[in-house]
Design an enzyme around this catalytic site. Structure first.
Site, PDB file in Angstrom:
ATOM      1  N   GLN A  86      -3.866   1.221   0.038  1.00 52.23           N
ATOM      2  CA  GLN A  86      -5.029   0.731  -1.081  1.00 52.23           C
ATOM      3  C   GLN A  86      -4.003   1.160  -2.318  1.00 52.23           C
ATOM      4  O   GLN A  86      -3.962   2.486  -2.688  1.00 52.23           O
ATOM      5  CB  GLN A  86      -6.170   1.672  -0.911  1.00 52.23           C
ATOM      6  CG  GLN A  86      -6.863   1.136   0.359  1.00 52.23           C
ATOM      7  CD  GLN A  86      -7.584   2.232   0.915  1.00 52.23           C
ATOM      8  OE1 GLN A  86      -7.382   3.415   1.323  1.00 52.23           O
ATOM      9  NE2 GLN A  86      -8.932   1.788   1.017  1.00 52.23           N
ATOM     10  N   VAL A  95      -6.878   8.725  -4.230  1.00 53.33           N
ATOM     11  CA  VAL A  95      -5.734   9.640  -4.491  1.00 53.33           C
ATOM     12  C   VAL A  95      -4.502   9.080  -5.289  1.00 53.33           C
ATOM     13  O   VAL A  95      -4.286   8.139  -4.637  1.00 53.33           O
ATOM     14  CB  VAL A  95      -5.485  10.647  -3.502  1.00 53.33           C
ATOM     15  CG1 VAL A  95      -4.581  11.575  -3.821  1.00 53.33           C
ATOM     16  CG2 VAL A  95      -6.634  11.059  -2.674  1.00 53.33           C
ATOM     17  N   HIS A  97      -1.658   9.225  -5.494  1.00 51.13           N
ATOM     18  CA  HIS A  97      -0.500   9.644  -4.767  1.00 51.13           C
ATOM     19  C   HIS A  97      -0.287   8.726  -3.635  1.00 51.13           C
ATOM     20  O   HIS A  97      -1.158   8.641  -2.740  1.00 51.13           O
ATOM     21  CB  HIS A  97      -0.479  11.045  -4.504  1.00 51.13           C
ATOM     22  CG  HIS A  97       0.887  11.530  -3.861  1.00 51.13           C
ATOM     23  ND1 HIS A  97       1.415  12.769  -4.292  1.00 51.13           N
ATOM     24  CD2 HIS A  97       1.671  11.082  -2.967  1.00 51.13           C
ATOM     25  CE1 HIS A  97       2.707  12.871  -3.391  1.00 51.13           C
ATOM     26  NE2 HIS A  97       2.978  11.915  -2.746  1.00 51.13           N
ATOM     27  N   HIS A  99      -0.036   6.657  -0.326  1.00 44.43           N
ATOM     28  CA  HIS A  99      -0.379   7.159   0.977  1.00 44.43           C
ATOM     29  C   HIS A  99      -0.395   5.662   1.748  1.00 44.43           C
ATOM     30  O   HIS A  99      -1.471   4.937   1.450  1.00 44.43           O
ATOM     31  CB  HIS A  99      -1.247   7.940   1.172  1.00 44.43           C
ATOM     32  CG  HIS A  99      -2.709   7.773   0.550  1.00 44.43           C
ATOM     33  ND1 HIS A  99      -3.043   7.914  -0.941  1.00 44.43           N
ATOM     34  CD2 HIS A  99      -4.178   7.509   0.984  1.00 44.43           C
ATOM     35  CE1 HIS A  99      -4.150   7.384  -0.959  1.00 44.43           C
ATOM     36  NE2 HIS A  99      -4.882   7.208   0.026  1.00 44.43           N
TER      37      HIS A  99
END
Ligand SMILES: [Zn+2]
Length: 156
Positions: A86, A95, A97, A99
């Site tokens: 996403q 978040v 960062h 992933h």
């Protein structure tokens, strides 16, 4: 790049959830898996967007993620996977960062194969609270340790 707010994926606690790594990437087990084996592949450096990765790191991330998928496939006896990033707030990233979610799938594991996505969105909300957050049902420390120890010993 240093995050403006505390980043759960840059927190030293992420080490305990790491079951595979390279110099630049790590695979961590999701403390609130939506299905057994649900893991995250992340760069060790704080990179917010997939678009910010160099070509070399893009290739490295995907090659490592495929190794992780093979490992999870062995450990959870699965040959199918959902892969998703996403990338950006409107896309559902909570978040900041990068992933990649890797979710082993099996026939009839959910009422419909696409039912994973609403669960993932709910999971993202939990991730935003940090990997140690108690905002939703989470694996207990000993359950997490057992899974991590098992995955660390799987030969990929
Ligand atoms: Zn970070």
């Amino acid at each position: 790049m240093t995050p403006l707010t505390p980043c759960p994926f840059c927190d030293p606690a992420v080490q305990a959830a790491t079951f595979a790594e390279t110099e630049r990437f790590r695979a961590i087990y999701n403390i609130a898996p939506i299905l057994p084996g649900h893991s995250l592949v992340i760069p060790k450096a704080h990179v917010e967007s997939f678009m910010d990765l160099s070509d070399e790191d893009t290739a490295g991330l995907m090659i490592f993620a495929r190794q992780v998928a093979r490992l999870l496939g062995k450990a959870f006896k699965a040959a199918s996977f959902d892969w998703t990033i996403q990338d950006g707030l409107p896309a559902g990233q909570t978040v900041a960062h990068l992933h990649l979610h890797l979710i082993p799938r099996k026939t009839d594991d959910l009422p419909s194969p696409g039912d994973w996505y609403p669960r993932l969105e709910e999971n993202e909300m939990g991730l935003a609270g940090g990997i140690d957050s108690a905002t939703r049902t989470r694996l207990k420390a000993h359950e997490m340790k057992t899974i991590i120890d098992t995955l660390r010993n799987v030969q990929s």
